[in-house]
Design an enzyme around this catalytic site. Structure first.
Site, PDB file in Angstrom:
ATOM      1  N   HIS A 131     -11.120  -3.916  10.714  1.00 52.80           N
ATOM      2  CA  HIS A 131     -11.820  -3.905   9.429  1.00 52.80           C
ATOM      3  C   HIS A 131     -13.072  -3.030   9.484  1.00 52.80           C
ATOM      4  CE1 HIS A 131      -9.168  -6.981   7.935  1.00 52.80           C
ATOM      5  NE2 HIS A 131      -9.897  -7.222   6.886  1.00 52.80           N
ATOM      6  N   GLU A 151       0.809  -1.222   0.000  1.00 52.93           N
ATOM      7  CA  GLU A 151       0.000   0.000   0.000  1.00 52.93           C
ATOM      8  C   GLU A 151       0.841   1.270   0.000  1.00 52.93           C
ATOM      9  OE1 GLU A 151      -0.675  -2.694   1.751  1.00 52.93           O
ATOM     10  OE2 GLU A 151      -2.817  -3.133   1.591  1.00 52.93           O
TER      11      GLU A 151
HETATM   12  C1  LIG Z   1      -2.479  -4.469   4.628  1.00 52.34           C
HETATM   13  C2  LIG Z   1      -3.602  -5.245   4.058  1.00 52.34           C
HETATM   14  N1  LIG Z   1      -3.878  -5.118   2.758  1.00 52.34           N
HETATM   15  C3  LIG Z   1      -4.887  -5.828   2.208  1.00 52.34           C
HETATM   16  C4  LIG Z   1      -5.635  -6.684   2.962  1.00 52.34           C
HETATM   17  C5  LIG Z   1      -6.778  -7.491   2.337  1.00 52.34           C
HETATM   18  N2  LIG Z   1      -6.362  -8.904   2.321  1.00 52.34           N
HETATM   19  C6  LIG Z   1      -6.766  -9.746   3.282  1.00 52.34           C
HETATM   20  S1  LIG Z   1      -6.044 -11.250   3.112  1.00 52.34           S
HETATM   21  C7  LIG Z   1      -5.208 -10.782   1.734  1.00 52.34           C
HETATM   22  C8  LIG Z   1      -4.304 -11.745   1.014  1.00 52.34           C
HETATM   23  C9  LIG Z   1      -3.119 -12.140   1.806  1.00 52.34           C
HETATM   24  O1  LIG Z   1      -2.465 -13.164   1.133  1.00 52.34           O
HETATM   25  P1  LIG Z   1      -1.363 -14.053   1.829  1.00 52.34           P
HETATM   26  O2  LIG Z   1      -0.445 -13.194   2.628  1.00 52.34           O
HETATM   27  O3  LIG Z   1      -0.740 -14.879   0.778  1.00 52.34           O
HETATM   28  O4  LIG Z   1      -2.134 -14.959   2.879  1.00 52.34           O
HETATM   29  P2  LIG Z   1      -3.205 -16.111   2.633  1.00 52.34           P
HETATM   30  O5  LIG Z   1      -4.551 -15.496   2.785  1.00 52.34           O
HETATM   31  O6  LIG Z   1      -2.958 -16.700   1.294  1.00 52.34           O
HETATM   32  O7  LIG Z   1      -2.952 -17.081   3.737  1.00 52.34           O
HETATM   33  C10 LIG Z   1      -5.484  -9.452   1.425  1.00 52.34           C
HETATM   34  C11 LIG Z   1      -4.932  -8.740   0.268  1.00 52.34           C
HETATM   35  C12 LIG Z   1      -5.334  -6.746   4.336  1.00 52.34           C
HETATM   36  N3  LIG Z   1      -6.034  -7.529   5.165  1.00 52.34           N
HETATM   37  N4  LIG Z   1      -4.304  -6.050   4.849  1.00 52.34           N
END
Ligand SMILES: Cc1ncc(C[n+]2csc(CCOP(=O)(O)OP(=O)(O)O)c2C)c(N)n1
Ligand SMILES: Cc1ncc(C[n+]2csc(CCOP(=O)(O)OP(=O)(O)O)c2C)c(N)n1
Ligand SMILES: [Mg+2]
Ligand SMILES: [Mg+2]
Lengths: 321, 357, 321, 357
Positions: free
Chosen positions: D137, D68
């Protein structure tokens, strides 16, 4: 490639039990979810359990784990209290945070499970701060910090690696690389897949384990953790894995178009729960399974019977005394 | 260790009072440590960390990489683990890189985790001014932190309070944003040598008066005191209040003063929109709103980024003359052309006050 | 090791002129500084000029540069207006930002010099955003983004590398590695010095140039820039260098204890201004020097004669129409 | 293209109005592009970016890495270069990672660089609520942005304004923080098909009344309208005002309403301390302070992080009943035990209003 290491009989029992336990807890969560009794979004680790189980197996009770919102597996693998977890998912006052946390912010400090976070990446430096205190205490304890592949894209990841290596902190970073951040594959987010190579430039060992083999993960974790108990500094494991269910929620999502069910098929073949179960006799396995079921049943009953918190709890714990 | 007598024969500069407060707490409690960019170099954050490295060693006083986001997370994690970090930023502007950790974790951890952890963290930062600091080295962003439940915010205006609130902040089991001002660093006050606490959440009436209440925040308290002197000339008697802590705010002390004066002028070292001054004005309006019409006015930064050139910077900030004129107009709306005697005004600019006022 | 490349005569003249010009401008700034006519902190590049000069030499006027608060050299090497720069340092209304920027936020959009920033690292992603627009325009233009070694520690650096490589942006990242962030050497800030190796894992060429050789820097920059004009994507140069003066302000600071004057001595030997000057005839050199002096004298006079902005300018430009 | 008639036969959901506003601007101006995490997946930010990828292609509609901070810098750089980025965050909480770029560069560039660049940037973000969103959130952090000169902030409460302010924000040459609310996404209003602008900085009286002015922000406007219905029962006539834009704020419309009603209740979807509600209260107090005693009250989030369990979340937010009760007490301080008929209240919770009110 499934590793050749042959675990001892007690190791096999322990690893199977934890794998199966986590799988079954989450399957139950998925089963209950449509009833709306669970009061928060759930991010299931079904299919990914081997990482938490393998990486936590070398830990002592004085060691710590930290994890993201997809943290049920780490919580349980480290010995977090299932009753408090289930009550927390139900939003009840006997939950680990009295209903204020939900699934995304689980915590169990008596069992050394740090609080999780729903903001991706934020727990990584927090875990390093914990590691700093462990280093100062100099009692040979460590922390395992779990994160997703997406979390490695946040600036704080590289910042934390640099600081942790500079200070030789006792922290094992474990990336659960399921190749997706929500619905976006890493090919659309990563310029290259040379993650371990990058991490190694911070001066720490960095290893990728391809096949989700719980024994290989455990072996690598053990080696690095032993090393850091003796002042060896941080290490990094990238564990390839696969999220079987949807990003958030209890269901599957192969019909939505962003990924193919064939991907799942390949990973089901590598599933560690039946693999380890297969190393046990039927009797042994059934005894473990039965014990797990009754533990889960009890925890669900505990959650169901617990009450919602009083509204006066709203104002509790804004500030610490 | 509660509020000791404020008398002391020893005069100490704000910067040294900050240092002494940290040093005494570090000596008392091995969990306290100080870190941040440049805390351990020879300039020692304008002198405020001087000598700490020599006394406590590099495990408890250390510089960091330029990684404000992760370093804030490290501080929060260490605090949860039972340590008591003091994280230092040489300018408040750089804390914008620390917002995610402070707002989303630091402020919420105790609550979100049902009381299982505490975050006894002090985040020091300095507001810059003059010498061409410009738009990115001059911001007073305290209201951003005041907005977030779970954080405390303190902004001492003098050496006495600097030491006492520093000690209170270190002992507090919550994240405390500690707002310093560069122009205050060399102002002096009587400061007791022994350790003492200035309780967070208590303000102070610094000058008594009848006609108008002037609340001054951070170094604007200094300017308000100067304005108070100027106003004496015009037979306007201003009561000057220092809130000291911005959250929790001692609104009672402010309202008691207003009960007497019937007027309120708030002068902040920050923008007014959604600022500390807005909060004070709003609370006062809520309290008196139904019963009594209180003239209220806010002053602060001009509603612009801070320009570099002194020609514009001079009109960016409130100063003793603009404060005095505003107060005069509020007390005597019929005579709003009043201007202080320029000579007197110039003199007042040089007035140094010995806190704690 | 001084490179073997022999520059053409016109190259030598041009490079010498720019090197000498920047050196002299900053020496004059240092000379004037104690008079308090300059109204903002100054971060001088004296000793570091070869990087800006070498990296900007391949640029066309339609290309861009971005830089940090230590940006006089980049500003001038790209052809930024000296009069407007001096007037800006004086806080005058004819300054490039009418007195609102000072030394730390110089800008000259007519000459494609992006605005600088006093918050370390912040201009790196901003430059990438510019590069994105250049890619969309597809006219073969590029941007050179200068940064200090300290800036590479900020999370946004790695984030920007990943994004730039993923999108094959036409951006040359140039790290001016003077080994210090204020008074802290990189050994206290970096876990390792494997920066180029790390950057390369993002899938872009990354080269370290050890000796501050303006010709070697120019050669490397030219190669990468040519490549990215044809869609080749980003590249990274790490140029070792040395800051001769104090971090901020006009003076030296070798007596303050954090570094040794011997470090300076080694770099004075490698100084590119006399080196390039030595490739010219005395006549040629003197003519250039004289021209430079009169340009500077004129610019100072311009700044001195310009007025301070009216106070009504305070409210101008808060919002764009 | 100025404020068109608000009449239309077509009813559209907020989410579709957002999408349509973006789509029309993208069709009109090739410099407009949309990016951010997950804008291009099949869920399309709850549907609000649906179809844009198909129509405009991956150069103008693309997802990003989880970065971000840098992505905000990229947006600012692209904007300075003449493009018109729309940067999307699925939750406002994540914008804490973007603060440095927004506060230190985005907001200041036009000024600090003497007008040489503009930053025509829209930053969309959604406030979450319910379904156990919890502390990270659910935050409405708009006041942090209102505090900073150089930014604009808009928070439409209905589909009509969502489309019109989106188009205005995209055309604006400044960074505009665009505050959406998840619970509003499926609310409908008559929305003209053609492109139109709802001018930034103009509020609207949604319901006329005589006894009290209720200002509702974002989805609290919806709750305020429900409260207004409940209050009718008790013969309290509330005037409901939607500021629409939070900065610049249309304080004149609010003050004109107060001239008539003499009372002000502000309900925000955020914390009150140093919040938008503090700013409104302060401005009103400054305006009326000397002349007329105006009862003023703010409501917003409880002064806590947001708890996950509905048992506590229910008391974290203002709702039609708590709003109605507060308003009733302000109008009839002598009768502050009044409680609405529960049946009526339940019904009112289900009231759907068709904006633009
Ligand atoms: C800083 C931030 N940006 C965006 C989000 C929205 N978001 C929630 S989970 C996610 C994906 C995260 O992917 P990963 O780190 O690979 O974890 P996984 O869910 O695959 O275990 C996103 C973009 C968030 N929660 N926090
Ligand atoms: C985000 C941020 N953190 C801290 C500072 C204070 N600071 C100013 S310059 C500087 C050192 C930067 O070092 P480097 O990037 O190597 O650049 P150099 O000054 O050596 O050219 C620091 C820490 C700042 N301006 N911005
Ligand atoms: Mg993932
Ligand atoms: Mg440097």
């Amino acid at each position: 490639m499934i590793t050749k290491t042959v675990p001892s009989a007690t190791d096999t029992v322990r690893l199977y039990r934890t794998l199966r336990y986590i799988r079954r807890v989450e399957e139950e969560i998925a089963r209950i979810y449509p009833s709306d009794k669970i009061k928060s979004p759930v991010h299931l680790s079904i299919g990914q359990e081997a990482i938490a189980v393998g990486a936590c197996d070398p830990l002592m009770s004085e060691d710590f784990v930290s994890a993201s919102y997809r943290g049920h597996a780490a919580y349980l693998a480290k010995g977090g209290d299932l009753k408090k977890m289930m009550a927390e998912l139900y939003g009840k006052k006997d939950g680990c945070a009295g209903g204020k946390a939900g699934s995304m912010h689980l915590i169990d400090m008596p069992n050394n499970v740090l609080g999780m976070s729903a903001v991706v990446g934020t727990t990584i430096p927090v875990a390093a701060g914990f590691a700093l205190s462990l280093k100062r205490k100099a009692e040979g304890n460590v922390i395992v910090a779990f994160m997703g592949d997406g979390a490695t894209e946040e600036g704080c990841f590289g910042e934390t690696l640099n600081f942790s290596s500079l200070h030789k902190l006792p922290i094992l970073f474990v990336c659960e690389n399921n190749d997706y951040a929500i619905h976006t594959p890493s090919s659309k987010r990563w310029a290259t897949d040379r993650l371990c190579e990058r991490v190694a430039t911070y001066g720490m060992p960095a290893v990728r384990i391809e096949d989700g083999d719980v024994l290989a993960i455990r072996e690598a974790a053990t080696r690095h953790i032993d090393n850091m108990r003796n002042g060896g500094g941080p290490a990094f494991l990238e564990c390839a894995t696969y999220r079987w269910r949807e990003h958030v929620g209890p269901g599957e999502d192969y019909e939505s178009g962003y990924r193919d069910r064939n991907e799942l098929a390949a990973w089901i073949e590598k599933d560690q729960v039946p693999r380890l179960g297969g190393m046990l006799s039927t009797d042994e396995r059934e005894a473990i399974d039965a014990e797990i079921e009754s533990t889960i049943t009890e925890a669900i009953a505990f959650a169901e019977n617990s009450h919602f918190p009083d509204t006066n709890q709203l104002m509790a714990h804004v500030y610490a005394e | 260790m509660q509020n000791k007598s404020t008398h002391s024969d020893r005069s100490l500069a704000y910067v040294d009072a900050l240092r002494e407060g940290m040093e005494q707490e570090m000596a008392d409690d091995p969990q306290v440590f100080v870190f941040g960019l440049d805390v351990d170099d020879h300039k020692a954050i304008q002198g405020s960390t001087k000598g700490l490295l020599e006394r406590f060693g590099p495990e408890r006083v250390f510089g960091t990489p330029l990684s404000e986001d992760a370093m804030t997370g490290v501080a929060i994690g260490a605090a949860m683990a039972g340590m008591r970090p003091i994280h230092v930023h040489i300018r408040m502007d750089f804390m914008m890189l620390a917002m995610n950790q402070l707002v989303n974790i630091g402020a919420k951890a105790h609550y979100m985790y049902g009381g299982q952890v505490k975050v006894p963290l002090v985040v020091r930062s300095m507001i810059g001014k003059s010498w061409g600091q410009g738009a990115q080295h001059s911001q007073g962003l305290h209201s951003l932190f005041m907005h977030i439940p779970g954080l405390k915010v303190v902004a001492p205006s003098n050496a006495y309070d600097a030491k006492g609130t520093m000690i209170a902040a270190i002992r507090d089991n919550n994240p405390v944003i500690f707002v310093e001002h560069r122009l205050l660093y060399y102002t002096e006050a009587p400061v007791p040598e022994e350790s003492y606490v200035v309780e967070l959440g208590k303000g102070r009436v610094c000058r008594e008066g009848d006609d108008i209440t002037i609340v001054g925040i951070s170094n604007m308290l200094m300017e308000a005191l100067r304005a108070q002197e100027i106003l004496q000339d015009a037979k306007v008697s201003a009561e000057v209040v220092d809130p000291i802590t911005l959250h929790p705010m001692d609104i009672d002390t402010i309202c008691e003063s207003i009960e007497k004066t019937g007027r309120l002028l708030i002068v902040d070292n920050a923008w007014t929109r959604c600022g500390a001054s807005a909060e004070i004005a709003a609370q006062v309006a809520e309290r008196f709103g139904g019963q009594r019409a209180i003239p209220i006015k806010r002053m602060g930064f001009a509603d612009t980024p801070c320009p570099t050139t002194p020609a514009l910077e001079d009109v960016f900030y409130a100063n003793p003359v603009t404060i005095a004129k505003a107060a005069h107009t509020m007390v005597h709306p019929e005579d709003d052309g009043w201007t202080p005697n320029p000579e007197k005004a110039t003199l007042s600019y040089q007035s140094q006050f010995k806190g704690p006022f």
